[in-house]
Motif scaffolding. Structure first.
Motif, PDB file in Angstrom:
ATOM      1  N   VAL A 122       0.832  -1.205   0.000  1.00 51.50           N
ATOM      2  CA  VAL A 122       0.000   0.000   0.000  1.00 51.50           C
ATOM      3  C   VAL A 122       0.863   1.250   0.000  1.00 51.50           C
ATOM      4  CG1 VAL A 122      -1.714   1.299   1.299  1.00 51.50           C
ATOM      5  CG2 VAL A 122      -1.887  -1.174   1.133  1.00 51.50           C
ATOM      6  N   LYS A 123       1.913   1.230   0.838  1.00 56.69           N
ATOM      7  CA  LYS A 123       2.796   2.385   0.884  1.00 56.69           C
ATOM      8  C   LYS A 123       3.507   2.577  -0.433  1.00 56.69           C
ATOM      9  CE  LYS A 123       6.570   4.376   3.557  1.00 56.69           C
ATOM     10  NZ  LYS A 123       7.487   4.180   4.711  1.00 56.69           N
ATOM     11  N   LYS A 124       3.894   1.461  -1.060  1.00 60.15           N
ATOM     12  CA  LYS A 124       4.653   1.560  -2.306  1.00 60.15           C
ATOM     13  C   LYS A 124       3.834   2.174  -3.421  1.00 60.15           C
ATOM     14  CE  LYS A 124       7.766  -0.981  -5.314  1.00 60.15           C
ATOM     15  NZ  LYS A 124       8.806   0.017  -5.103  1.00 60.15           N
ATOM     16  N   ILE A 125       2.526   1.865  -3.445  1.00 58.88           N
ATOM     17  CA  ILE A 125       1.713   2.423  -4.523  1.00 58.88           C
ATOM     18  C   ILE A 125       1.072   3.741  -4.114  1.00 58.88           C
ATOM     19  CG2 ILE A 125       1.232   0.185  -5.533  1.00 58.88           C
ATOM     20  CD1 ILE A 125      -1.468   0.176  -4.237  1.00 58.88           C
TER      21      ILE A 125
ATOM     22  N   ARG B 108      -6.254   0.552  -7.594  1.00 54.78           N
ATOM     23  CA  ARG B 108      -4.817   0.387  -7.798  1.00 54.78           C
ATOM     24  C   ARG B 108      -4.402  -1.084  -7.756  1.00 54.78           C
ATOM     25  NH1 ARG B 108      -1.607   5.130  -7.072  1.00 54.78           N
ATOM     26  NH2 ARG B 108      -2.940   6.953  -6.948  1.00 54.78           N
ATOM     27  N   ILE B 109      -5.074  -1.857  -6.907  1.00 58.80           N
ATOM     28  CA  ILE B 109      -4.780  -3.286  -6.872  1.00 58.80           C
ATOM     29  C   ILE B 109      -5.151  -3.918  -8.203  1.00 58.80           C
ATOM     30  CG2 ILE B 109      -5.496  -5.481  -5.852  1.00 58.80           C
ATOM     31  CD1 ILE B 109      -5.620  -4.070  -3.169  1.00 58.80           C
ATOM     32  N   SER B 110      -6.269  -3.467  -8.779  1.00 56.74           N
ATOM     33  CA  SER B 110      -6.661  -3.966 -10.094  1.00 56.74           C
ATOM     34  C   SER B 110      -5.597  -3.640 -11.130  1.00 56.74           C
ATOM     35  CB  SER B 110      -8.005  -3.351 -10.515  1.00 56.74           C
ATOM     36  OG  SER B 110      -9.037  -3.778  -9.651  1.00 56.74           O
ATOM     37  N   LYS B 111      -5.017  -2.456 -10.990  1.00 58.89           N
ATOM     38  CA  LYS B 111      -3.940  -2.086 -11.901  1.00 58.89           C
ATOM     39  C   LYS B 111      -2.738  -3.009 -11.721  1.00 58.89           C
ATOM     40  CE  LYS B 111      -4.798   2.859 -12.664  1.00 58.89           C
ATOM     41  NZ  LYS B 111      -4.188   4.211 -12.537  1.00 58.89           N
ATOM     42  N   LEU B 112      -2.416  -3.303 -10.461  1.00 62.42           N
ATOM     43  CA  LEU B 112      -1.293  -4.184 -10.199  1.00 62.42           C
ATOM     44  C   LEU B 112      -1.528  -5.567 -10.804  1.00 62.42           C
ATOM     45  CD1 LEU B 112      -0.337  -3.298  -6.531  1.00 62.42           C
ATOM     46  CD2 LEU B 112       1.065  -2.970  -8.557  1.00 62.42           C
ATOM     47  N   GLU B 113      -2.759  -6.045 -10.702  1.00 63.55           N
ATOM     48  CA  GLU B 113      -3.081  -7.337 -11.296  1.00 63.55           C
ATOM     49  C   GLU B 113      -2.889  -7.293 -12.799  1.00 63.55           C
ATOM     50  OE1 GLU B 113      -7.030  -7.972  -9.988  1.00 63.55           O
ATOM     51  OE2 GLU B 113      -6.450  -8.758  -8.025  1.00 63.55           O
ATOM     52  N   ALA B 114      -3.271  -6.167 -13.399  1.00 61.70           N
ATOM     53  CA  ALA B 114      -3.088  -6.017 -14.839  1.00 61.70           C
ATOM     54  C   ALA B 114      -1.610  -6.010 -15.199  1.00 61.70           C
ATOM     55  CB  ALA B 114      -3.766  -4.730 -15.315  1.00 61.70           C
ATOM     56  N   VAL B 115      -0.841  -5.325 -14.387  1.00 63.30           N
ATOM     57  CA  VAL B 115       0.599  -5.261 -14.649  1.00 63.30           C
ATOM     58  C   VAL B 115       1.225  -6.648 -14.562  1.00 63.30           C
ATOM     59  CG1 VAL B 115       2.792  -4.387 -13.766  1.00 63.30           C
ATOM     60  CG2 VAL B 115       0.842  -2.865 -13.943  1.00 63.30           C
ATOM     61  N   MET B 116       0.737  -7.456 -13.624  1.00 66.25           N
ATOM     62  CA  MET B 116       1.295  -8.794 -13.465  1.00 66.25           C
ATOM     63  C   MET B 116       1.117  -9.618 -14.732  1.00 66.25           C
ATOM     64  SD  MET B 116       0.112  -9.630  -9.550  1.00 66.25           S
ATOM     65  CE  MET B 116       0.692 -11.323  -9.663  1.00 66.25           C
TER      66      MET B 116
ATOM     67  N   ASP C 256     -10.072   3.658  -3.928  1.00 64.70           N
ATOM     68  CA  ASP C 256      -8.849   3.974  -4.660  1.00 64.70           C
ATOM     69  C   ASP C 256      -7.867   2.817  -4.571  1.00 64.70           C
ATOM     70  OD1 ASP C 256      -6.164   6.373  -4.406  1.00 64.70           O
ATOM     71  OD2 ASP C 256      -7.159   5.624  -6.192  1.00 64.70           O
ATOM     72  N   LEU C 257      -7.783   2.198  -3.387  1.00 63.63           N
ATOM     73  CA  LEU C 257      -6.900   1.053  -3.204  1.00 63.63           C
ATOM     74  C   LEU C 257      -7.319  -0.101  -4.105  1.00 63.63           C
ATOM     75  CD1 LEU C 257      -4.641  -0.430  -1.746  1.00 63.63           C
ATOM     76  CD2 LEU C 257      -6.277  -1.018   0.039  1.00 63.63           C
ATOM     77  N   GLU C 258      -8.616  -0.375  -4.160  1.00 58.81           N
ATOM     78  CA  GLU C 258      -9.105  -1.453  -5.008  1.00 58.81           C
ATOM     79  C   GLU C 258      -8.764  -1.192  -6.467  1.00 58.81           C
ATOM     80  OE1 GLU C 258     -12.998  -2.636  -2.248  1.00 58.81           O
ATOM     81  OE2 GLU C 258     -13.250  -1.649  -4.192  1.00 58.81           O
TER      82      GLU C 258
ATOM     83  N   VAL D 144      -0.990   4.902  -1.405  1.00 62.96           N
ATOM     84  CA  VAL D 144      -2.374   5.065  -0.977  1.00 62.96           C
ATOM     85  C   VAL D 144      -2.454   5.118   0.537  1.00 62.96           C
ATOM     86  CG1 VAL D 144      -4.679   4.064  -1.003  1.00 62.96           C
ATOM     87  CG2 VAL D 144      -3.213   3.832  -2.998  1.00 62.96           C
ATOM     88  N   LYS D 145      -3.161   6.108   1.084  1.00 59.27           N
ATOM     89  CA  LYS D 145      -3.444   6.169   2.508  1.00 59.27           C
ATOM     90  C   LYS D 145      -4.887   5.742   2.702  1.00 59.27           C
ATOM     91  CE  LYS D 145      -0.169   9.869   3.566  1.00 59.27           C
ATOM     92  NZ  LYS D 145      -0.008  11.235   4.116  1.00 59.27           N
ATOM     93  N   VAL D 146      -5.077   4.581   3.334  1.00 57.44           N
ATOM     94  CA  VAL D 146      -6.418   4.029   3.469  1.00 57.44           C
ATOM     95  C   VAL D 146      -7.005   4.463   4.790  1.00 57.44           C
ATOM     96  CG1 VAL D 146      -7.782   1.926   3.411  1.00 57.44           C
ATOM     97  CG2 VAL D 146      -5.648   2.056   2.128  1.00 57.44           C
ATOM     98  N   ASN D 147      -7.799   5.525   4.792  1.00 56.28           N
ATOM     99  CA  ASN D 147      -8.418   5.980   6.026  1.00 56.28           C
ATOM    100  C   ASN D 147      -9.879   6.388   5.842  1.00 56.28           C
ATOM    101  OD1 ASN D 147      -8.064   8.323   4.593  1.00 56.28           O
ATOM    102  ND2 ASN D 147      -6.362   9.058   5.857  1.00 56.28           N
ATOM    103  N   ASN D 148     -10.436   6.137   4.695  1.00 54.52           N
ATOM    104  CA  ASN D 148     -11.846   6.410   4.463  1.00 54.52           C
ATOM    105  C   ASN D 148     -12.320   5.584   3.274  1.00 54.52           C
ATOM    106  OD1 ASN D 148     -11.398   7.947   1.941  1.00 54.52           O
ATOM    107  ND2 ASN D 148     -10.393   9.410   3.297  1.00 54.52           N
ATOM    108  N   PRO D 149     -13.649   5.460   3.110  1.00 55.57           N
ATOM    109  CA  PRO D 149     -14.181   4.627   2.023  1.00 55.57           C
ATOM    110  C   PRO D 149     -13.676   5.022   0.640  1.00 55.57           C
ATOM    111  CG  PRO D 149     -15.901   5.177   3.591  1.00 55.57           C
ATOM    112  CD  PRO D 149     -14.710   5.982   3.990  1.00 55.57           C
TER     113      PRO D 149
END
Length: 215
Positions: free
Chosen positions: A65-68, A84-92, A80-82, A70-75
């Motif tokens: 989370v820190k690397k990409i 970015r994770i989708s982006k990471l999956e695409a990159v993989m 936004d985290l979700e 994102v500060k996760v402190n609200n919905p």
């Protein structure tokens, strides 16, 4: 003397325990009987309840989370985290290397293709051909250029005015790193490549170049 107290009678009864106890040891039988005959305490205080394991709060682990960034402190940040994770999956799916610069993830599969195929590959994972917009992003692209020792395409196309290049969405380029004397195609070289020193050159779009995507 005959002892007839309740506790003694209880002990006598305990000596009639099943043989599997008595055969092992008379002492064991006697101890078991004595324990059984001890007065049982009344109104024992309740055992303290084990505190419930707290549910995970909004603070995510500081690794990926820190690397990409994102500060996760609200919905909204969770969404936004979700994303970015989708982006990471695409990159993989590219099975290549990744560099993160600001809000951009830059990755390559190490494969060489012409501009159209590179654009299709990047679009297929939810991105586009990398288009550096500052020195840091240009340096990230150069990182891959040096690793693979190959020129990549840059996500720019020549517009209706020869020598004027725009991003893939049609917006004019706000950052360039043209090599001295470039662009020089004057309408005959509609794409852009990066040299191994980070400088740019306009180039025909049908050449095979290293595919680098941004997401």
């Amino acid at each position: 003397m005959i002892v007839s107290s309740p506790r003694f009678r209880c002990l006598q009864d305990s000596l009639q325990l099943p043989k599997m106890f008595r055969q092992g040891s008379f002492v064991l039988t006697l101890v078991v009987g004595m324990v059984a005959c001890l007065p049982q305490p009344q109104n024992l205080p309740k055992s303290p309840e084990v505190a419930a394991i707290p549910k995970p709060n909004a603070k995510a682990p500081q690794g990926i989370v820190k690397k990409i960034g994102v500060k996760v402190n609200n919905p909204a940040s969770l969404q936004d985290l979700e994303r970015r994770i989708s982006k990471l999956e695409a990159v993989m799916k590219l099975e290549g290397r990744i560099k993160v610069v600001g809000n951009k993830m830059i990755a390559t599969s190490g494969k060489e293709m012409d501009f159209a195929a590179s654009n299709s590959t990047c679009s297929g994972v939810g991105g586009q051909i990398v288009a550096p917009m500052n020195e840091a992003e240009n340096a990230a692209v150069l990182h891959f250029v040096k690793i693979f020792n190959r020129y990549p395409y840059i996500g720019l196309r020549e517009g209706v005015v020869p020598g004027k290049f725009n991003y893939m969405n049609g917006a004019p380029a706000v950052y360039t790193r043209w090599n001295k004397g470039e662009p020089s195609g004057k309408g005959t070289e509609g794409c852009v490549e990066m040299y191994t020193d980070g400088q740019w050159n306009d180039k025909a779009c049908n050449q095979n170049r290293l595919t680098i995507c941004e997401l």
